[in-house]
Design a protein around this motif. Sequence first.
Motif, mmCIF file in Angstrom:
data_model
loop_
_atom_site.group_PDB
_atom_site.id
_atom_site.type_symbol
_atom_site.label_atom_id
_atom_site.label_comp_id
_atom_site.label_asym_id
_atom_site.label_seq_id
_atom_site.Cartn_x
_atom_site.Cartn_y
_atom_site.Cartn_z
ATOM 1 N N TYR A 1 -0.869 2.926 12.865
ATOM 2 C CA TYR A 1 -2.289 3.150 13.131
ATOM 3 C C TYR A 1 -3.137 1.890 12.993
ATOM 4 N N HIS A 2 -2.684 0.938 12.195
ATOM 5 C CA HIS A 2 -3.526 -0.222 11.876
ATOM 6 C C HIS A 2 -2.777 -1.520 12.169
ATOM 7 N N SER A 3 -2.735 -1.894 13.430
ATOM 8 C CA SER A 3 -2.060 -3.137 13.807
ATOM 9 C C SER A 3 -2.785 -4.370 13.277
ATOM 10 N N GLU A 4 -4.049 -4.200 12.873
ATOM 11 C CA GLU A 4 -4.820 -5.327 12.352
ATOM 12 C C GLU A 4 -4.496 -5.643 10.888
ATOM 13 N N LEU A 5 -3.779 -4.743 10.209
ATOM 14 C CA LEU A 5 -3.485 -4.926 8.792
ATOM 15 C C LEU A 5 -2.138 -5.614 8.581
ATOM 16 N N ARG A 6 -2.076 -6.501 7.593
ATOM 17 C CA ARG A 6 -0.829 -7.038 7.064
ATOM 18 C C ARG A 6 -0.592 -6.316 5.739
ATOM 19 N N VAL A 7 0.555 -5.645 5.610
ATOM 20 C CA VAL A 7 0.845 -4.845 4.412
ATOM 21 C C VAL A 7 2.011 -5.464 3.659
ATOM 22 N N PHE A 8 1.814 -5.687 2.367
ATOM 23 C CA PHE A 8 2.848 -6.251 1.495
ATOM 24 C C PHE A 8 3.015 -5.296 0.325
ATOM 25 N N PHE A 9 4.256 -4.885 0.034
ATOM 26 C CA PHE A 9 4.455 -3.985 -1.109
ATOM 27 C C PHE A 9 5.657 -4.418 -1.938
ATOM 28 N N THR A 10 5.608 -4.110 -3.234
ATOM 29 C CA THR A 10 6.683 -4.468 -4.156
ATOM 30 C C THR A 10 7.264 -3.209 -4.783
ATOM 31 N N GLY A 11 8.506 -3.341 -5.257
ATOM 32 C CA GLY A 11 9.154 -2.253 -5.972
ATOM 33 C C GLY A 11 9.878 -2.782 -7.194
ATOM 34 N N SER A 12 9.534 -2.275 -8.362
ATOM 35 C CA SER A 12 10.222 -2.688 -9.584
ATOM 36 C C SER A 12 11.586 -2.021 -9.703
#
Length: 388
Positions: free
Chosen positions: A112-123
Amino acid sequence: MEKLQIRFDKLLRETTSTFHRYMYDKINWNARMVCLLGPRGIGKTTMVLQYIKENLPRQETLYVVAEDLYFSTHTLVDLADEFARTGGKYLFIDEIHKYKGWSRELKLIYDYHSELRVFFTGSSVLDIEQGISDLSRRVLTYHMQGLSFREYLKLYHNIDIPVYSLDDILTQKISIPTGFLPLQYFKDYLQKGYYPFRDNDFEQYLSQVVNITIDVDIPQYAELSVAVTRKLKRLLAIIAESAPFKPNFTQLGGQLEVSRNSIADLCGWIEKAGLISQLRDSTGGIQGLGKVDKIYLDNTCLIYVLGIQNVEIGTVRETFFFNQMRLNYDVTSSPVSDFLIDGKTFEVGGKKKGQKQIKDANNGFVVKDDIESGYGNIIPLWEFGLTY
């Protein structure tokens, strides 16, 4: 949203940028969706905040923790929608594994949001891998481990040594700063240097990391019962007391009152959580597919915390070598010695270690502790901590 921004500002103010982990320059921060995985306590959050502080416009960036109370009444999609409406471009979500159904919502955000850069982490990597597979080709994934000896020297003693390859080490190409005495720092690294936190309560803090991993992370994300959690603790205790542990899964199953196959699963969960490492033989052809030959604690600091009454220096040496080399190389067990890497045989020991075990090896090396420099096929153990 306003409270999220306030908390984010506070974290940025508290973040220092005097030292970067090895992964900092390896990540493609410009990809549309990036995942960073790794055990608890190795510095993922700090590195992410450093990158934000040093490279991104604050007004277009947001960092949140997935267990924030905001998500008791809002979804990740809600957050992304509102953030994008206000001109947001860079969304960072820490500890994504604590948000139920995260992969489905990240997929929607991506679409839905091609304008967003998404970064996520997992412990915890325990349920992350399935979620990442659900995201298909949308996400770029990186795995991070604790400090190398080289990083420890830079972080805590401001001693700057470049990264060296295994070939550099074996051909005696290591150049160290004038006056640098590696053995002066090596013992401290082995006991407290793998994790980037330092205070008088180091052992207590690391024990808490282990307990949370066993009591919360693994059971919650592998959907285990309390009874199985107790077996995880018993299994880790057995390994800690005997490492390097030669596994007999049938015998272990009898001790823990579970099936042989269940023991393999339990070991797999503890390994993914960053508490043990399983050394396999080379019969599988591909890393991770061979038969498990020995089980080590993941790093030397865990040896001193979990096996504090019975620390075997030989085990410490082997654990350090395996831990530092596995990041960039496929390390397997040797039929005549300790380890094999790219057809090269390594025998690890103290300064009096001889050539007996590798006398018939075509390309054998003796890795010695308690020496500062090497010659011929004799290599100082500490040098293997310079490869990342």
